[in-house]
Design an enzyme around this catalytic site. Structure first.
Site, PDB file in Angstrom:
ATOM      1  N   HIS A 144       0.834  -1.202   0.000  1.00 40.51           N
ATOM      2  CA  HIS A 144       0.000   0.000   0.000  1.00 40.51           C
ATOM      3  C   HIS A 144       0.871   1.256   0.000  1.00 40.51           C
ATOM      4  O   HIS A 144       0.611   2.207  -0.765  1.00 40.51           O
ATOM      5  CB  HIS A 144      -0.905   0.009   1.231  1.00 40.51           C
ATOM      6  CG  HIS A 144      -1.656   1.290   1.427  1.00 40.51           C
ATOM      7  ND1 HIS A 144      -2.875   1.539   0.831  1.00 40.51           N
ATOM      8  CD2 HIS A 144      -1.357   2.406   2.148  1.00 40.51           C
ATOM      9  CE1 HIS A 144      -3.287   2.757   1.167  1.00 40.51           C
ATOM     10  NE2 HIS A 144      -2.380   3.299   1.964  1.00 40.51           N
ATOM     11  N   GLU A 145       1.903   1.284   0.831  1.00 41.61           N
ATOM     12  CA  GLU A 145       2.775   2.453   0.884  1.00 41.61           C
ATOM     13  C   GLU A 145       3.541   2.621  -0.426  1.00 41.61           C
ATOM     14  O   GLU A 145       3.812   3.748  -0.854  1.00 41.61           O
ATOM     15  CB  GLU A 145       3.749   2.342   2.062  1.00 41.61           C
ATOM     16  CG  GLU A 145       3.070   2.280   3.431  1.00 41.61           C
ATOM     17  CD  GLU A 145       2.082   3.422   3.651  1.00 41.61           C
ATOM     18  OE1 GLU A 145       2.294   4.519   3.103  1.00 41.61           O
ATOM     19  OE2 GLU A 145       1.092   3.213   4.375  1.00 41.61           O
TER      20      GLU A 145
ATOM     21  N   HIS B 147       1.637   4.683  -2.821  1.00 41.61           N
ATOM     22  CA  HIS B 147       1.812   6.132  -2.702  1.00 41.61           C
ATOM     23  C   HIS B 147       3.069   6.600  -3.439  1.00 41.61           C
ATOM     24  O   HIS B 147       3.074   7.668  -4.063  1.00 41.61           O
ATOM     25  CB  HIS B 147       1.904   6.534  -1.228  1.00 41.61           C
ATOM     26  CG  HIS B 147       0.606   6.428  -0.493  1.00 41.61           C
ATOM     27  ND1 HIS B 147      -0.563   6.988  -0.969  1.00 41.61           N
ATOM     28  CD2 HIS B 147       0.287   5.838   0.686  1.00 41.61           C
ATOM     29  CE1 HIS B 147      -1.544   6.744  -0.113  1.00 41.61           C
ATOM     30  NE2 HIS B 147      -1.052   6.043   0.890  1.00 41.61           N
TER      31      HIS B 147
ATOM     32  N   HIS C 270       3.271   9.239  -6.516  1.00 47.01           N
ATOM     33  CA  HIS C 270       4.184  10.381  -6.539  1.00 47.01           C
ATOM     34  C   HIS C 270       4.962  10.416  -7.848  1.00 47.01           C
ATOM     35  O   HIS C 270       5.105  11.479  -8.479  1.00 47.01           O
ATOM     36  CB  HIS C 270       5.145  10.293  -5.355  1.00 47.01           C
ATOM     37  CG  HIS C 270       5.963  11.527  -5.162  1.00 47.01           C
ATOM     38  ND1 HIS C 270       7.134  11.544  -4.429  1.00 47.01           N
ATOM     39  CD2 HIS C 270       5.802  12.803  -5.603  1.00 47.01           C
ATOM     40  CE1 HIS C 270       7.630  12.764  -4.412  1.00 47.01           C
ATOM     41  NE2 HIS C 270       6.858  13.548  -5.129  1.00 47.01           N
TER      42      HIS C 270
END
Length: 236
Positions: free
Chosen positions: A102-103, A106, A110
């Site tokens: 999940h991270e 991100h 980006h």
């Protein structure tokens, strides 16, 4: 016997928000706890999972670091660092792998200049400032005899906080969607593990939904209280 002269009925909105947040927090902790006991078949740790996903996405300038705390995992766009908590970094559980993926979602957002992420980033300083100054401005405005200017500025500052929480929802949902697709397509998780991962990330998403709902309820209470005050002030 003493009876209070006035009971603020809008407190029910605060209570509802608190209950929603507690329920979401309990759900994510119980779900993470359950699947932290299930070892992934791949045997990858959270850190190894993150490294593999980032490399597959062609991302080589994002670092992976351990951060203390429980479920404190996050991606820091300013330093391009993926920070994984102790319960995720070295764990091979389905829960750990899911959170790490999940991270990574991100970090990929980006890299791809995902618009909601950029909007959320722009709102961070405004929301932080608004969270601290909104209520003091409103209280000062009321104490000054109902200064509409200060009250309105305070309300708009709080609206910025609500906006931050609302734009966070698509950012988090999209990161989870990316993570689930990557884990399934790359074979990081197998069979029922993908369903377990969906449960973990779905529970985590509820905390953001509850947070946004709580902020909306607080804004509604704010509008009711300031509206009532203005109404009483107009009558005078």
């Amino acid at each position: 016997m003493y009876y209070p002269m006035y009971v603020d009925p809008t407190y029910i909105l605060i209570i509802i928000g608190v209950l929603l947040s507690l329920a979401a927090s309990t759900k994510v902790k119980s779900t993470f706890g359950r699947y932290s006991q299930v070892r992934s078949l791949s045997g990858l740790t959270g850190a190894q999972t993150a490294e593999r996903i980032l490399r597959q996405a062609g991302i080589y300038d994002v670092g992976i670091a351990r951060v203390s705390g429980d479920l404190t995992d996050h991606y820091d766009p300013s330093s391009k660092t993926l920070r994984l908590s102790d319960s995720v970094y070295g764990s091979t559980s389905v829960a750990a792998v899911s959170v790490a993926a999940h991270e990574c979602g991100h970090a990929i957002q980006h890299q791809n200049n995902y618009v909601p992420l950029k909007i959320r980033g722009a709102l961070v300083p405004i929301a932080n400032f608004g969270a601290g100054i909104s209520w003091p401005l409103i209280v000062i405005g009321i104490l000054m005899g109902g200064s509409s200017l200060l009250i309105n500025i305070g309300i708009w500052m709080f609206v910025a906080v609500v906006a931050f929480h609302l734009v966070t929802l698509p950012v988090e949902f999209n990161a989870s969607s990316r993570a689930l697709k990557i884990m399934e397509s790359s074979g990081i998780l197998h069979g029922d593990e993908n369903r377990y991962a969906k449960e973990v990330l779905g529970a985590a998403a509820l905390t953001y939904v509850a947070g946004a709902a709580s902020m909306i309820l607080q804004l509604l209470r704010l509008l009711i209280l300031t509206g009532a005050f203005r109404g009483n002030d107009d009558e005078r």
